[in-house]
Scaffold this motif. Sequence first.
Motif, PDB file in Angstrom:
ATOM      1  N   ASN A   1     -35.676   2.697  34.745  1.00 20.50           N
ATOM      2  CA  ASN A   1     -35.970   1.449  35.169  1.00 20.50           C
ATOM      3  C   ASN A   1     -36.998   0.548  35.592  1.00 20.50           C
ATOM      4  OD1 ASN A   1     -32.368   2.822  36.782  1.00 20.50           O
ATOM      5  ND2 ASN A   1     -32.663   0.719  35.531  1.00 20.50           N
ATOM      6  N   LEU A   2     -37.250  -0.355  34.929  1.00 18.16           N
ATOM      7  CA  LEU A   2     -38.448  -1.101  34.987  1.00 18.16           C
ATOM      8  C   LEU A   2     -38.078  -1.991  36.505  1.00 18.16           C
ATOM      9  CD1 LEU A   2     -41.451  -2.153  33.201  1.00 18.16           C
ATOM     10  CD2 LEU A   2     -39.712  -3.813  32.812  1.00 18.16           C
ATOM     11  N   PHE A   3     -39.296  -2.193  36.880  1.00 19.28           N
ATOM     12  CA  PHE A   3     -39.999  -2.808  38.184  1.00 19.28           C
ATOM     13  C   PHE A   3     -40.628  -3.843  37.621  1.00 19.28           C
ATOM     14  CE2 PHE A   3     -37.061   0.072  40.022  1.00 19.28           C
ATOM     15  CZ  PHE A   3     -36.572  -0.350  41.291  1.00 19.28           C
TER      16      PHE A   3
ATOM     17  N   LYS B   1     -43.484 -10.597  45.511  1.00 20.44           N
ATOM     18  CA  LYS B   1     -42.611 -10.572  44.963  1.00 20.44           C
ATOM     19  C   LYS B   1     -42.323  -9.210  43.769  1.00 20.44           C
ATOM     20  CE  LYS B   1     -40.973 -14.094  41.115  1.00 20.44           C
ATOM     21  NZ  LYS B   1     -40.437 -14.388  40.302  1.00 20.44           N
ATOM     22  N   VAL B   2     -41.007  -8.455  44.230  1.00 23.41           N
ATOM     23  CA  VAL B   2     -40.198  -7.626  43.230  1.00 23.41           C
ATOM     24  C   VAL B   2     -39.454  -7.752  42.418  1.00 23.41           C
ATOM     25  CG1 VAL B   2     -40.616  -4.811  42.974  1.00 23.41           C
ATOM     26  CG2 VAL B   2     -42.037  -5.943  44.647  1.00 23.41           C
TER      27      VAL B   2
ATOM     28  N   GLU C   1     -36.424  -9.118  44.158  1.00 26.42           N
ATOM     29  CA  GLU C   1     -34.892  -9.930  43.616  1.00 26.42           C
ATOM     30  C   GLU C   1     -34.592  -8.992  42.522  1.00 26.42           C
ATOM     31  OE1 GLU C   1     -35.439 -14.446  41.436  1.00 26.42           O
ATOM     32  OE2 GLU C   1     -36.942 -13.586  41.305  1.00 26.42           O
ATOM     33  N   GLU C   2     -33.094  -9.175  42.199  1.00 26.22           N
ATOM     34  CA  GLU C   2     -32.507  -8.836  40.917  1.00 26.22           C
ATOM     35  C   GLU C   2     -32.276  -9.963  39.551  1.00 26.22           C
ATOM     36  OE1 GLU C   2     -29.374  -5.682  41.383  1.00 26.22           O
ATOM     37  OE2 GLU C   2     -29.559  -6.119  43.435  1.00 26.22           O
TER      38      GLU C   2
ATOM     39  N   ASP D   1     -48.616  -8.549  37.642  1.00 31.40           N
ATOM     40  CA  ASP D   1     -49.232  -7.875  38.630  1.00 31.40           C
ATOM     41  C   ASP D   1     -49.523  -5.645  38.410  1.00 31.40           C
ATOM     42  OD1 ASP D   1     -51.404  -9.941  39.883  1.00 31.40           O
ATOM     43  OD2 ASP D   1     -49.435  -9.807  41.636  1.00 31.40           O
ATOM     44  N   GLU D   2     -48.618  -6.066  38.297  1.00 28.84           N
ATOM     45  CA  GLU D   2     -47.878  -4.102  38.181  1.00 28.84           C
ATOM     46  C   GLU D   2     -46.464  -4.224  37.511  1.00 28.84           C
ATOM     47  OE1 GLU D   2     -48.354  -1.361  41.081  1.00 28.84           O
ATOM     48  OE2 GLU D   2     -49.791  -2.417  42.233  1.00 28.84           O
ATOM     49  N   LEU D   3     -46.038  -2.899  36.787  1.00 32.06           N
ATOM     50  CA  LEU D   3     -45.106  -2.835  36.293  1.00 32.06           C
ATOM     51  C   LEU D   3     -45.146  -1.100  36.203  1.00 32.06           C
ATOM     52  CD1 LEU D   3     -45.261  -4.537  32.354  1.00 32.06           C
ATOM     53  CD2 LEU D   3     -44.278  -5.206  34.408  1.00 32.06           C
ATOM     54  N   PHE D   4     -43.888  -1.279  36.259  1.00 34.67           N
ATOM     55  CA  PHE D   4     -43.807   0.871  37.124  1.00 34.67           C
ATOM     56  C   PHE D   4     -42.003   1.007  37.143  1.00 34.67           C
ATOM     57  CE2 PHE D   4     -42.699  -0.951  41.579  1.00 34.67           C
ATOM     58  CZ  PHE D   4     -41.743  -0.431  41.266  1.00 34.67           C
TER      59      PHE D   4
END
Length: 281
Positions: free
Chosen positions: A187-189, A195-196, A227-228, A240-243
């Motif tokens: 899965n991606l965040f 905010k995530v 937030e979904e 800022d970030e992806l994980f």
Amino acid sequence: MVNFNGNLFSKDSEILTQNNRGLKYGDALFETIRCVNGTVFFWEDHYFRLMASMRILRMEIPMEFTLEFLEEQIRRTVGKNDFANSPSRVRLTVFRNDGGFYGPLTNKISYIIEVSPLESPFYIIEEVPYVVELFKDYYVNKDMLSNLKTTNKVLNVVASVYAKENGYQNCLLINNDKNVVETINGNLFLVSGEKVKTPPLTDGSLNGIIRKKLLEILSSLDDITLEEASISPFELQKADELFITNSISGIIPITKYRKKQFDTTFSKSLVGKLNAKARVG
């Protein structure tokens, strides 16, 4: 050793035939599980996801398929492979029994448990470049079947070949609406300020176990807005970030997408919380 319906065989045994429905039609489900020193990480979540998926695919759940029975079969297989006191990766595959064409002759099932070693007993983040790209050749469907962990993974396979051919560590998969759904193996965040975001299941993303655990962790943080919601490809380079999250690696920070270099501070801050949650169960 491989566990087939409760019987242990050597790994080179010819257990399945050409009539196997998992081979012929992808008529199978699987769970990939981390096991450390006899502890099966997030076992209840894996078990209940498997049971729900079997019901959706109208597989007949055997009476003995209890939480305790399958956990014991996993531990037994881990022990017979000499991993009882070390970390291991477990794959539990459930498939409908042989017979029929698209229409099966039976809804009864069989299962296989396979085990392989892992290096670390904890979720860790490796300090290595991790570059991703969009995979746009084929799309993830926006339906409930995409939420399930079935063996119908040819899209992921083709995307993996594309990534290897082009020197990427992973690819971002998109749905028919051209929104980013997930990666090849998790899965991606997306992190932007406080905010995530993560794609909702209604976009076709896998109902991942670590996704679920991260949602629990993130919802408990006072300074984070969770937030979904759908993620457009245009948002990626503004983040800022992806994980990435999955049950074996835990959290994998993405360091680069196209020309954008990403920070990894926030994702690293979550690893300790995830390890603590794994120990609790």
